[in-house]
Design a protein around this motif. Structure first.
Motif, short mmCIF file in Angstrom:
data_model
loop_
_atom_site.label_atom_id
_atom_site.label_comp_id
_atom_site.label_asym_id
_atom_site.label_seq_id
_atom_site.Cartn_x
_atom_site.Cartn_y
_atom_site.Cartn_z
N LYS A 122 -8.01 6.32 -10.49
CA LYS A 122 -6.55 6.27 -10.49
C LYS A 122 -6.02 7.28 -11.50
CE LYS A 122 -6.47 1.36 -9.22
NZ LYS A 122 -6.00 0.00 -9.60
N CYS A 123 -5.07 8.11 -11.07
CA CYS A 123 -4.54 9.18 -11.92
C CYS A 123 -3.04 9.03 -12.09
CB CYS A 123 -4.86 10.55 -11.32
SG CYS A 123 -6.63 10.85 -11.05
N TRP A 124 -2.55 9.54 -13.21
CA TRP A 124 -1.12 9.49 -13.50
C TRP A 124 -0.74 10.68 -14.37
CZ3 TRP A 124 -4.93 6.61 -15.59
CH2 TRP A 124 -5.08 6.63 -16.98
N ASN A 125 0.51 11.08 -14.28
CA ASN A 125 1.02 12.12 -15.16
C ASN A 125 1.26 11.54 -16.54
OD1 ASN A 125 0.99 14.04 -13.09
ND2 ASN A 125 3.08 13.50 -12.44
N ARG A 126 1.01 12.35 -17.53
CA ARG A 126 1.14 11.88 -18.91
C ARG A 126 2.52 11.26 -19.16
NH1 ARG A 126 1.40 15.57 -24.44
NH2 ARG A 126 1.84 13.81 -25.81
N GLY A 127 2.50 10.06 -19.76
CA GLY A 127 3.74 9.38 -20.11
C GLY A 127 4.36 8.60 -18.98
N SER A 128 3.67 8.48 -17.84
CA SER A 128 4.21 7.76 -16.69
C SER A 128 3.40 6.51 -16.41
CB SER A 128 4.20 8.66 -15.45
OG SER A 128 4.59 7.93 -14.30
N ALA A 129 4.08 5.47 -15.95
CA ALA A 129 3.40 4.24 -15.55
C ALA A 129 3.05 4.24 -14.07
CB ALA A 129 4.28 3.03 -15.87
N ASP A 130 3.48 5.28 -13.36
CA ASP A 130 3.25 5.35 -11.91
C ASP A 130 2.01 6.18 -11.60
OD1 ASP A 130 5.64 3.93 -11.45
OD2 ASP A 130 6.80 5.79 -11.58
N LEU A 131 1.22 5.69 -10.65
CA LEU A 131 0.05 6.43 -10.23
C LEU A 131 0.45 7.60 -9.35
CD1 LEU A 131 -2.39 3.48 -9.37
CD2 LEU A 131 -2.34 4.87 -11.44
N SER A 132 -0.19 8.76 -9.56
CA SER A 132 0.10 9.95 -8.76
C SER A 132 -1.00 10.26 -7.76
CB SER A 132 0.29 11.16 -9.69
OG SER A 132 -0.88 11.38 -10.46
N PHE A 133 -2.20 9.65 -7.97
CA PHE A 133 -3.33 9.93 -7.09
C PHE A 133 -4.35 8.81 -7.23
CE2 PHE A 133 -7.66 11.59 -6.59
CZ PHE A 133 -7.59 12.15 -5.32
N THR A 134 -4.95 8.42 -6.10
CA THR A 134 -6.05 7.44 -6.13
C THR A 134 -7.10 7.86 -5.11
OG1 THR A 134 -5.05 6.00 -4.45
CG2 THR A 134 -4.52 5.53 -6.77
N LYS A 135 -8.35 7.50 -5.37
CA LYS A 135 -9.41 7.71 -4.39
C LYS A 135 -10.51 6.69 -4.65
CE LYS A 135 -12.30 11.15 -6.80
NZ LYS A 135 -12.94 12.49 -6.67
#
Length: 300
Positions: free
Chosen positions: A232-245
Motif C-alpha cells: 500500500k502506497c501513499w503520498n507523503r503527508g496524506s492519509a489516502d492510499l494512492s496505489f495498492t497491489k
C-alpha cells in the motif's frame, strides 16, 4: 551392538561420534546434530537459520539488503575485492576515503553519505559523513540501517536513532522497522505505522491507517508498506492510499522517486506511482533476490 546409525559416513557410529552430521560443530553445540546444513536456530522455532527467513522470530523477514545499497547518484556493493562505491558523490575524489570492512553487517547509501556497520561499529563517509560523535550516539547492536539524502537512521531491538537532517525521533514502542526518506522518516512499532518530519520540523506526519504493517519504505515523495497481502502506497503527508497491489510473502520493498519495487514468491515486480521517474520496465532477470531503487535508477 552399541551402534546402529552412522550419519556422516566417517566410519564412527553416532553413539561414539561427537559430530554426528560432520559439519564441524560438535553435537552438544549443534541445534541440528543430524543436519549437516544447519547448526543454529536463533528463535527456537525448529527451522535452522540457513533456511529460516525470520531468524529471530520477530515476525519480520530478515533484512536482505545489507550489502547492496544505492542512493541518489551512488551505488556501493560488498565484493570479495572490497567495498567499491560508484557514482559522483562517494567515488572519484572521494574513493580513497571509502573504508574497507572486515565483517560487514549493514550498509546504507544516501546522497552525500554512506554508512556501514562493520563488526558491530557504525562508520560513515562522504562529503556529509558526519562525525564520530554522531555515530556514537546511535543505538548499539544495530539490526537495521537506512539512509536517504543526508539523513540516516539506525534501529536496534528496542530503539531508533537518527542523525543528519534531524535527530528527532518520536516516542516508539518496540520498533521493528525504520526507513529514512526524503526529509521524512517512517517506522513500524507494536502500535503500527508512524511517520515524522526529519527536516528539523520535529513533528509527526499524517499517514494511512494500516491493519498490520510489517515493512515500510520511505522514498522521495511517497512511501509504501506491506500490510497483510498487499503493498500500500501513499503520498507523503496524506492519509489516502494512492496505489495498492497484491503480494505473496514479500521479502524486499523499495521506493524511489516515482517507482515502488518488491520481491516476493513471484519474483521482482516494479510499478510506477504516477509521478517522478518510472523504473517499472524491468530487464530480463533469472532469479532476483534483492532490489534497490534510487532517484533515477534501479538495480537487482
Amino acid at each position: 551392538s552399541t551402534e546402529t546409525v552412522e550419519t556422516d559416513g566417517d566410519g564412527t557410529g553416532n553413539n561414539a561420534d561427537t559430530d554426528d552430521d560432520g559439519d564441524g560443530v560438535v553435537d552438544v553445540n549443534d541445534a541440528f546434530p543430524l543436519n549437516g546444513s544447519e547448526t543454529v536456530d536463533t528463535d527456537s522455532d525448529g527451522v535452522g537459520d540457513n533456511a529460516d527467513t525470520d531468524d529471530d522470530g520477530d515476525g519480520y523477514p530478515d533484512q536482505t539488503s545489507g550489502f547492496f545499497s544505492g542512493g541518489y547518484y551512488d551505488f556501493c556493493v560488498d565484493t570479495t575485492a572490497g567495498l567499491p562505491c560508484l557514482g559522483t558523490r562517494l567515488s572519484s575524489s572521494q574513493i580513497d576515503t571509502v573504508p574497507q570492512p572486515d565483517n560487514l553487517q549493514l550498509l546504507a547509501v544516501g546522497e552525500n553519505r554512506a554508512c556501514m556497520v562493520d563488526g558491530g561499529e557504525l562508520t560513515c563517509w562522504g562529503t556529509r559523513g558526519g562525525y564520530a560523535s554522531d555515530w556514537a550516539a546511535m543505538p548499539s547492536n544495530a539490526l537495521q540501517l537506512s539512509s536517504w539524502l543526508n539523513h540516516t537512521c539506525v534501529r536496534s531491538s528496542n530503539e531508533i536513532g537518527c542523525f543528519g537532517s534531524s535527530t528527532y525521533v518520536p516516542e516508539l514502542s518496540s520498533p521493528s522497522w525504520v526507513s529514512a526518506g526524503y526529509y521524512f522518516t517512517c517506522a513500524i512499532d507494536n502500535r503500527g505505522l508512524v511517520c515524522w518530519n526529519s527536516s528539523g520540523g520535529d513533528s509527526l506526519e499524517v499517514s494511512p491507517d494500516l491493519v498490520a504493517p510489517t515493512m515500510v519504505d520511505a522514498g522521495e515523495r511517497a512511501a509504501c508498506a506491506v500490510d497483510g497481502s498487499q503493498v500500500k502506497c501513499w503520498n507523503r503527508g496524506s492519509a489516502d492510499l494512492s496505489f495498492t497491489k497484491a503480494v505473496s510473502n514479500p521479502t524486499v520493498l523499495k521506493v524511489g522517486y516515482g517507482t515502488v519495487c518488491s520481491v516476493d514468491d513471484n519474483g521482482l515486480s516494479c510499478d510506477s506511482l504516477g509521478f517522478g521517474v518510472d523504473l517499472s520496465n524491468i530487464p530480463s532477470l533469472v532469479s532476483p533476490t534483492n532490489v534497490l531503487v534510487a532517484r533515477n535508477y534501479a538495480c537487482a
